[in-house]
Write an enzyme that holds these catalytic residues in place. Sequence first.
Site, PDB file in Angstrom:
ATOM      1  N   HIS A 149       4.390  64.538  55.198  1.00 27.26           N
ATOM      2  CA  HIS A 149       4.057  65.969  55.290  1.00 27.26           C
ATOM      3  C   HIS A 149       3.147  66.373  54.128  1.00 27.26           C
ATOM      4  CE1 HIS A 149       8.154  66.009  57.366  1.00 27.26           C
ATOM      5  NE2 HIS A 149       7.359  66.519  58.276  1.00 27.26           N
ATOM      6  N   GLY A 188      -0.185  65.011  62.097  1.00 26.55           N
ATOM      7  CA  GLY A 188      -0.123  63.586  61.778  1.00 26.55           C
ATOM      8  C   GLY A 188      -0.387  62.724  63.004  1.00 26.55           C
ATOM      9  N   LYS A 244       1.111  60.202  63.407  1.00 25.06           N
ATOM     10  CA  LYS A 244       2.470  59.746  63.736  1.00 25.06           C
ATOM     11  C   LYS A 244       2.886  60.268  65.121  1.00 25.06           C
ATOM     12  CE  LYS A 244       6.956  58.823  62.672  1.00 25.06           C
ATOM     13  NZ  LYS A 244       7.664  59.835  63.393  1.00 25.06           N
ATOM     14  N   ASP A 245       2.484  61.530  65.420  1.00 25.76           N
ATOM     15  CA  ASP A 245       2.784  62.115  66.731  1.00 25.76           C
ATOM     16  C   ASP A 245       1.473  62.181  67.523  1.00 25.76           C
ATOM     17  OD1 ASP A 245       5.729  63.166  66.422  1.00 25.76           O
ATOM     18  OD2 ASP A 245       4.699  63.628  64.555  1.00 25.76           O
TER      19      ASP A 245
HETATM   20  P1  AMP Z   1       7.603  67.282  61.831  1.00 24.75           P
HETATM   21  O1  AMP Z   1       8.149  68.055  60.686  1.00 24.75           O
HETATM   22  O2  AMP Z   1       8.268  65.962  62.046  1.00 24.75           O
HETATM   23  O3  AMP Z   1       7.451  68.101  63.074  1.00 24.75           O
HETATM   24  O4  AMP Z   1       6.115  66.889  61.406  1.00 24.75           O
HETATM   25  C1  AMP Z   1       5.194  67.836  60.972  1.00 24.75           C
HETATM   26  C2  AMP Z   1       3.830  67.185  60.904  1.00 24.75           C
HETATM   27  O5  AMP Z   1       3.878  66.084  59.986  1.00 24.75           O
HETATM   28  C3  AMP Z   1       3.367  66.613  62.257  1.00 24.75           C
HETATM   29  O6  AMP Z   1       1.999  66.879  62.436  1.00 24.75           O
HETATM   30  C4  AMP Z   1       3.634  65.144  62.098  1.00 24.75           C
HETATM   31  O7  AMP Z   1       2.806  64.333  62.907  1.00 24.75           O
HETATM   32  C5  AMP Z   1       3.339  64.928  60.623  1.00 24.75           C
HETATM   33  N1  AMP Z   1       3.996  63.731  60.138  1.00 24.75           N
HETATM   34  C6  AMP Z   1       5.289  63.348  60.351  1.00 24.75           C
HETATM   35  N2  AMP Z   1       5.535  62.149  59.813  1.00 24.75           N
HETATM   36  C7  AMP Z   1       4.360  61.740  59.230  1.00 24.75           C
HETATM   37  C8  AMP Z   1       3.954  60.578  58.508  1.00 24.75           C
HETATM   38  N3  AMP Z   1       4.792  59.566  58.284  1.00 24.75           N
HETATM   39  N4  AMP Z   1       2.676  60.516  58.061  1.00 24.75           N
HETATM   40  C9  AMP Z   1       1.817  61.531  58.286  1.00 24.75           C
HETATM   41  N5  AMP Z   1       2.126  62.653  58.962  1.00 24.75           N
HETATM   42  C10 AMP Z   1       3.380  62.762  59.438  1.00 24.75           C
END
Ligand code: AMP
Length: 293
Positions: A43, A153, A155-156
């Site tokens: 994040h 990210g 990641k998604d």
């Molecule tokens: P989340 O809180 O899991 O919904 O993620 C919020 C944002 O952080 C989303 O755009 C995710 O794709 C990104 N994100 C989550 N994990 C990672 C990671 N390991 N590396 C980079 N971005 C990430």
Amino acid sequence: MKIIEKIDELRLSLAPLTYQKTEKQPYKTIGFVPTMGALHEGHISLIEEAKTKSDFVICSIFVNPLQFNNTGDFTNYPISLEKDIKMLEKAGCDLLFLPNSDTMYQNSVRTKMIFEELDSVMEGTHREGHFSGVGIVVAKLFNIVQPNHAFFGQKDLQQFAIIQQMVNDLSFPIQLHCCPIKREEDGLAMSSRNRRLDEDQRTIAPKIYESLILTKKMLKKDQTIKKAQQSGLSHLQKYKEFKTEYLEIVDATTLQPLDSELDIKKLDKKIKIAVCVATKLGEIRLIDNILID
Ligand code: AMP
């Protein structure tokens, strides 16, 4: 770092920034990073990227009930607000938007979003209603924050493709940025859900990334899509703890699986390939992907 919980207050606070007063005092560009909290270095890398591309960086933390198709996953979603605030402050985030469910969904939401073939594969088939919930919360946050840039990210990967489609279809004046996946030293993709893994699960979790690397190697050796996919899947099947939902080799833009009999040599060189995987360790569902040029 300012922390704001209410929509009206946020709008009032942002108005002076986005209003160009004089030639010498132009408006500030806003960079936005939506999250569900339980922050990690992945994040923070988005916040850092946002800082390079915008004058004022806003992060939101909101665990969006609409995008969970599994109640257990929602109720057990990790929360670490105090630590999150410290991390955001250290990273130089300017404002944290921290709404609660009543603020975001005062009235029950009746709108649904469908993304046709983009959500009829992978996450879309395994998490019914997930992308409709993602689309609605992101559209709402975009309307509230009105950023110039938004950072997500890789990641998604499927989520990014879907949000890009929504931004194009609905003409949001926002430039999207897809940022690289941050990993632990052993290769495991950072994820808020990792902190729910027990010691044994954490030990074998890096096998997920290994399965992607193996699949990529097979593709580089000009194996068929099917053989490459099988080798990635077999790597996970060695460990009975994994309940793998899919390991797909897809066109990274359309997200459609490539023909399994396809000989990689015959593939149009311009097509970017992604290998995407989703697997469960106990109750904890993890996803990861890798891009192949
Ligand atoms: P989340 O809180 O899991 O919904 O993620 C919020 C944002 O952080 C989303 O755009 C995710 O794709 C990104 N994100 C989550 N994990 C990672 C990671 N390991 N590396 C980079 N971005 C990430």
